[in-house]
Motif scaffolding. Structure first.
Motif, short mmCIF file in Angstrom:
data_model
loop_
_atom_site.label_atom_id
_atom_site.label_comp_id
_atom_site.label_asym_id
_atom_site.label_seq_id
_atom_site.Cartn_x
_atom_site.Cartn_y
_atom_site.Cartn_z
N MET A 121 0.83 -1.21 0.00
CA MET A 121 0.00 0.00 0.00
C MET A 121 0.86 1.26 0.00
O MET A 121 0.59 2.22 -0.72
N GLY A 122 1.94 1.25 0.80
CA GLY A 122 2.86 2.38 0.85
C GLY A 122 3.56 2.59 -0.49
O GLY A 122 3.77 3.74 -0.92
N ILE A 123 3.93 1.49 -1.17
CA ILE A 123 4.57 1.58 -2.49
C ILE A 123 3.62 2.21 -3.50
O ILE A 123 4.01 3.11 -4.27
N LEU A 124 2.36 1.78 -3.49
CA LEU A 124 1.36 2.35 -4.41
C LEU A 124 1.15 3.84 -4.15
O LEU A 124 1.04 4.63 -5.08
N MET A 125 1.12 4.21 -2.85
CA MET A 125 0.96 5.63 -2.50
C MET A 125 2.15 6.47 -2.96
O MET A 125 2.00 7.59 -3.42
N ALA A 126 3.36 5.89 -2.82
CA ALA A 126 4.58 6.62 -3.23
C ALA A 126 4.61 6.84 -4.74
O ALA A 126 5.21 7.81 -5.22
N THR A 181 6.37 3.71 4.88
CA THR A 181 6.82 3.10 3.62
C THR A 181 6.72 4.13 2.50
O THR A 181 7.66 4.29 1.70
N ASP A 182 5.59 4.81 2.44
CA ASP A 182 5.39 5.87 1.45
C ASP A 182 6.46 6.96 1.60
O ASP A 182 7.11 7.36 0.62
N LEU A 183 6.68 7.40 2.83
CA LEU A 183 7.67 8.46 3.09
C LEU A 183 9.08 8.01 2.72
O LEU A 183 9.83 8.76 2.08
N GLY A 184 9.45 6.78 3.12
CA GLY A 184 10.79 6.28 2.85
C GLY A 184 11.11 6.23 1.36
O GLY A 184 12.21 6.63 0.94
N ILE A 185 10.14 5.77 0.57
CA ILE A 185 10.36 5.70 -0.89
C ILE A 185 10.43 7.10 -1.50
O ILE A 185 11.26 7.37 -2.38
N ARG A 186 9.60 8.00 -1.01
CA ARG A 186 9.61 9.38 -1.54
C ARG A 186 10.89 10.13 -1.18
O ARG A 186 11.28 11.07 -1.88
N LEU A 187 11.56 9.73 -0.08
CA LEU A 187 12.78 10.42 0.35
C LEU A 187 14.04 9.90 -0.33
O LEU A 187 15.13 10.43 -0.08
N VAL A 192 20.12 9.40 -7.26
CA VAL A 192 20.28 7.93 -7.28
C VAL A 192 19.29 7.33 -8.29
O VAL A 192 19.66 6.42 -9.06
N LEU A 193 18.06 7.83 -8.29
CA LEU A 193 17.05 7.32 -9.22
C LEU A 193 17.42 7.63 -10.67
O LEU A 193 17.22 6.81 -11.57
N GLU A 194 17.97 8.84 -10.89
CA GLU A 194 18.41 9.22 -12.24
C GLU A 194 19.56 8.33 -12.71
O GLU A 194 19.62 7.93 -13.87
N GLN A 211 15.05 1.61 -4.56
CA GLN A 211 14.17 2.36 -3.67
C GLN A 211 13.93 1.66 -2.32
O GLN A 211 14.10 2.28 -1.26
N LEU A 212 13.52 0.38 -2.37
CA LEU A 212 13.23 -0.33 -1.11
C LEU A 212 14.46 -0.49 -0.22
O LEU A 212 14.36 -0.25 1.00
N PRO A 213 15.63 -0.90 -0.77
CA PRO A 213 16.82 -0.98 0.10
C PRO A 213 17.18 0.35 0.76
O PRO A 213 17.54 0.37 1.94
N LEU A 214 17.07 1.46 0.01
CA LEU A 214 17.41 2.77 0.58
C LEU A 214 16.33 3.27 1.55
O LEU A 214 16.62 4.05 2.45
N ALA A 215 15.09 2.82 1.35
CA ALA A 215 13.99 3.23 2.24
C ALA A 215 13.87 2.33 3.46
O ALA A 215 13.06 2.61 4.36
N LEU A 216 14.67 1.26 3.53
CA LEU A 216 14.53 0.25 4.58
C LEU A 216 14.62 0.81 6.01
O LEU A 216 13.83 0.40 6.87
N PRO A 217 15.54 1.73 6.33
CA PRO A 217 15.56 2.28 7.69
C PRO A 217 14.25 2.96 8.08
O PRO A 217 13.76 2.80 9.21
#
Length: 295
Positions: A121-126, A181-187, A192-194, A211-217
């Motif tokens: 759900m957080g991934i979809l929101m992000a 989860t939403d916040l972590g992916i957006r941050l 890095v994404l580029e 995205q998920l490894p970097l948002a893990l914390p």
């Protein structure tokens, strides 16, 4: 001038009829679809029973060893492991082991369910600002609605027992999981994404490998908050048949048993501290790992 002093409101008969129509409609819905909905949650009930049996029927030295090993691998801190050991020994010494293990099994299943629902759900929101705008008010309602209110529709649909209690706990505890989860992916850093796009990564590769490894914390912080909120619902859930540390606390309130309430309340606090310290330590280790990778 009466309207000035008394807020204008719906006619009493009309309000009564509206409430009656809603209540009758929900009762009719539960009578028609209650059994079908209950059968949908049958796998969840089996999972919960299996977790409960494992935690209560496995000898205490094995359970203690498992918890200490998890604490060590998550924190790599002797202080945290020692704190876990002392807390578990005190819980066992004061004859609260079985109730504590039932509570731990409930929190474990609740956390697994919250992760399974909350992270997608957080991934979809992000990925969708529109979806975020729709879901955020729903999460606000879920977090601010008094926890007792969740019990009413759940009990009407599924009756008294473990599964209704689990569903009420998940509804109360899942919002931080989704939000963080939403916040972590957006941050995740845009550079890095580029860079990932420049290497020709697909959308799924970018999600799972960047995205998920970097948002893990941040996601770990969400898991931590979900566990804390689930523990806060333990006493409330005990009102509809959820076994564990909540039932002795409820009994202590009803019969004014001071020591029973204090001891079991402290056991809940002890379990909360174990979960909190272990998950926070793991989150900090992930954060350090991320800083080393970026450094």
């Amino acid at each position: 001038m009466e309207w000035f002093y008394k807020f204008p409101h719906m006619d009493d008969d009309a309000l009564r009829n509206l409430k009656k129509a809603i209540d009758d409609g929900f009762r009719a819905f539960t009578r028609t679809y209650g059994d079908a909905i209950e059968s949908l949650f049958s796998p969840l009930q089996h999972f919960l029973i299996a977790a409960d049996r494992f935690m209560t029927q496995t000898p205490w030295p094995i359970i203690t060893a498992i918890i200490l090993v998890i604490a060590w691998f998550a924190s790599r801190s002797l202080k945290v492991v020692l704190g876990c050991l002392v807390t578990l020994l005190l819980i066992g010494y004061f004859d609260m082991w079985d109730d504590t293990m039932r509570t731990v099994s409930m929190i474990f299943v609740c956390t697994v369910l919250s992760i399974a629902i909350g992270i997608p759900m957080g991934i979809l929101m992000a990925r969708s600002d529109r979806l975020q705008r729709i879901i955020n008010p729903i999460l606000d309602v879920m977090q601010t609605m008094p926890s007792f209110v969740y019990l009413i529709p759940v009990v009407m649909l599924l009756g008294i027992g473990k599964v209704p209690g689990l569903i009420a706990v998940v509804i109360y505890a899942i919002p931080p999981m989704i939000r963080l989860t939403d916040l972590g992916i957006r941050l995740v850093d845009k550079d890095v994404l580029e860079a990932a796009d420049a290497f020709g990564t697909s959308s799924s590769q970018k999600l799972f490998k960047v995205q998920l490894p970097l948002a893990l914390p941040t996601i770990m912080a969400g898991i931590n908050q979900t566990i804390m909120m689930a523990l806060a619902m333990v006493v409330v859930a005990s009102m509809i048949g959820v076994q564990g540390l909540g039932q002795p606390v409820l009994k202590a309130i009803a019969n004014q048993y001071f020591t029973l309430g204090i001891f079991n309340g402290l056991a809940i606090v002890g379990i909360a501290i174990i979960f909190d310290r272990v998950s926070q330590a793991y989150g900090k280790r992930l954060q350090k790992h991320r800083e080393i990778v970026h450094g």
